[in-house]
Design an enzyme around this catalytic site. Structure first.
Site, mmCIF file in Angstrom:
data_model
loop_
_atom_site.group_PDB
_atom_site.id
_atom_site.type_symbol
_atom_site.label_atom_id
_atom_site.label_comp_id
_atom_site.label_asym_id
_atom_site.label_seq_id
_atom_site.Cartn_x
_atom_site.Cartn_y
_atom_site.Cartn_z
ATOM 1 N N CYS A 20 91.838 41.855 33.694
ATOM 2 C CA CYS A 20 92.427 40.532 33.949
ATOM 3 C C CYS A 20 93.784 40.416 33.264
ATOM 4 C CB CYS A 20 91.482 39.430 33.471
ATOM 5 S SG CYS A 20 92.133 37.779 33.738
ATOM 6 N N CYS A 59 94.504 37.009 31.741
ATOM 7 C CA CYS A 59 93.810 36.760 30.461
ATOM 8 C C CYS A 59 94.468 37.541 29.328
ATOM 9 C CB CYS A 59 92.344 37.198 30.519
ATOM 10 S SG CYS A 59 91.500 36.828 32.048
ATOM 11 N N ASP A 60 94.807 38.796 29.569
ATOM 12 C CA ASP A 60 95.140 39.695 28.465
ATOM 13 C C ASP A 60 96.587 40.189 28.438
ATOM 14 O OD1 ASP A 60 92.520 39.534 27.557
ATOM 15 O OD2 ASP A 60 91.856 41.097 28.914
#
Ligand code: NDP
Length: 316
Positions: free
Chosen positions: A134, A137-138
């Site tokens: 992701c 997300c990261d």
């Protein structure tokens, strides 16, 4: 057989949010967590984009907080996996782990989707230590660094573009000699100076022991093997919705995502609602999942109220 007003299947952000709302509406929800309680956030480290956490929060901590919040209002959280459903009539009958059965007047499905992985041992070993599925997300953890992303669909292109805004360089590893993504997404990638696309490129291994240091790739046209130094490795080769146990009962698209009436969480069976990634292959964020979990609980509550008033009218 136990008979309950509201059953929630799956324990990610959508399931827990549905549980909080359903419990506060006194629907006494029962939740079955499934094989990975907490869902995809259990394999994420810091979550920095969920509103309300100015310093970020660890994925597992957030899921623990959500579980406590759901239980505080009376949700019965149970460990077990729904193996079968019978949605032919109400109350619905749901089988847990192949044996126990429970009857429910409404069901909220929030079983999520699982990221597909390449299946390399090194990818598994370094998951959460530089390997991620992701970018949204990261990606932030790799700002100013060089990363690689594998995949050639719309998600891979979108994520490569997202990463290019914060990373020094993004190398896109495409296994065939062409993209699968839409033309517009391809163009966006090809027009971004710090994205390099390597076609005919197969990932052999993610390099590093306690963190990613590179990726070993093979050019399938020439057979040449090369190591590319990167500190982040993103996998964007699609997701698999967790709906195998529902096949034949609900309308789904050709990939198995549950179809809902636009703007609602209603499925093709009245009284069955779907929330979170199991019905969303576009946004796939914890906050959007939580939003649809809230919608599902409100819709379940309204559904039960409507059924009750129908019964009251019938009884007149
Ligand atoms: P897709 O299934 O469309 O694409 C998966 C990609 O991963 C393919 O290019 C495939 O390669 C590649 N792949 C699969 N397995 C491997 C492997 N083992 N090694 C290397 N590469 C691999 O998934 P997406 O998540 O990209 O998209 C899912 C759906 O969501 C699509 O319908 C997409 O259009 C949609 N979507 C739309 C967006 C938008 O409109 N903004 C954003 C994101 C998704 P190959 O091509 O060789 O099969």
């Amino acid at each position: 057989m136990e008979h309950i007003p509201c059953l929630i299947i799956g324990a990610g952000p959508s399931g827990y949010t549905a549980a909080i709302y359903a419990a506060r509406a006194e629907l006494k929800p029962v939740m079955y967590t499934g094989p990975q309680p907490g869902g995809q956030l259990m394999i994420t480290n810091d979550v920095e984009n969920f509103p309300g956490y100015p310093d970020g929060v660890m994925g597992p901590q957030m899921m623990e907080d959500l579980r406590k919040q759901a239980e505080r209002f009376g949700t019965s959280v149970r460990y077990g996996t729904v193996s079968e459903v019978d949605f032919s009539k109400r109350p619905f009958v749901v089988t847990i782990d192949g044996s126990d059965k429970i009857q429910a007047d409404t069901v909220i499905i929030s079983t999520g989707a699982s990221a597909k992985w390449l299946g390399l041992p090194s990818e598994q070993h370094l998951n959460g230590k530089g390997v991620s599925a992701c970018a949204v997300c990261d990606g932030f953890f790799f700002r100013g660094q060089e990363v690689a992303i594998v995949g050639a669909g719309d998600t891979a292109c979108e994520e490569a573009h997202y990463l290019s805004k914060m990373c020094k360089k993004v190398t896109m590893l495409v296994r065939r000699d062409e993209f699968r993504a839409s033309k517009i997404m391809q163009q966006r990638v090809l027009n971004t100076p710090n994205i390099e696309v390597l076609f005919n490129t197969e990932t052999l291994e993610v390099l590093g022991s306690e963190g990613v240091t590179g990726v070993r790739v093979k050019n399938s046209a020439t057979g040449a093997v090369t190591d590319i130094p990167v500190t982040g490795f993103f996998v964007a080769i699609g997701h698999q919705p967790n709906t195998a146990f529902l096949k034949g009962w609900l309308d789904m698209d050709d990939q198995g995502y549950i179809k809902t009436v636009p703007g609602t969480t209603q499925t093709s069976v009245p009284g069955v609602f779907a929330a979170g990634d199991v019905q969303d292959q576009i946004y796939r964020q914890a906050v959007t999942a939580a939003g649809t979990g809230c919608m599902a609980a409100l819709e379940a509550e309204r559904f039960l109220a409507a059924v009750e008033s129908e019964h009251a009218i019938d009884a007149l």
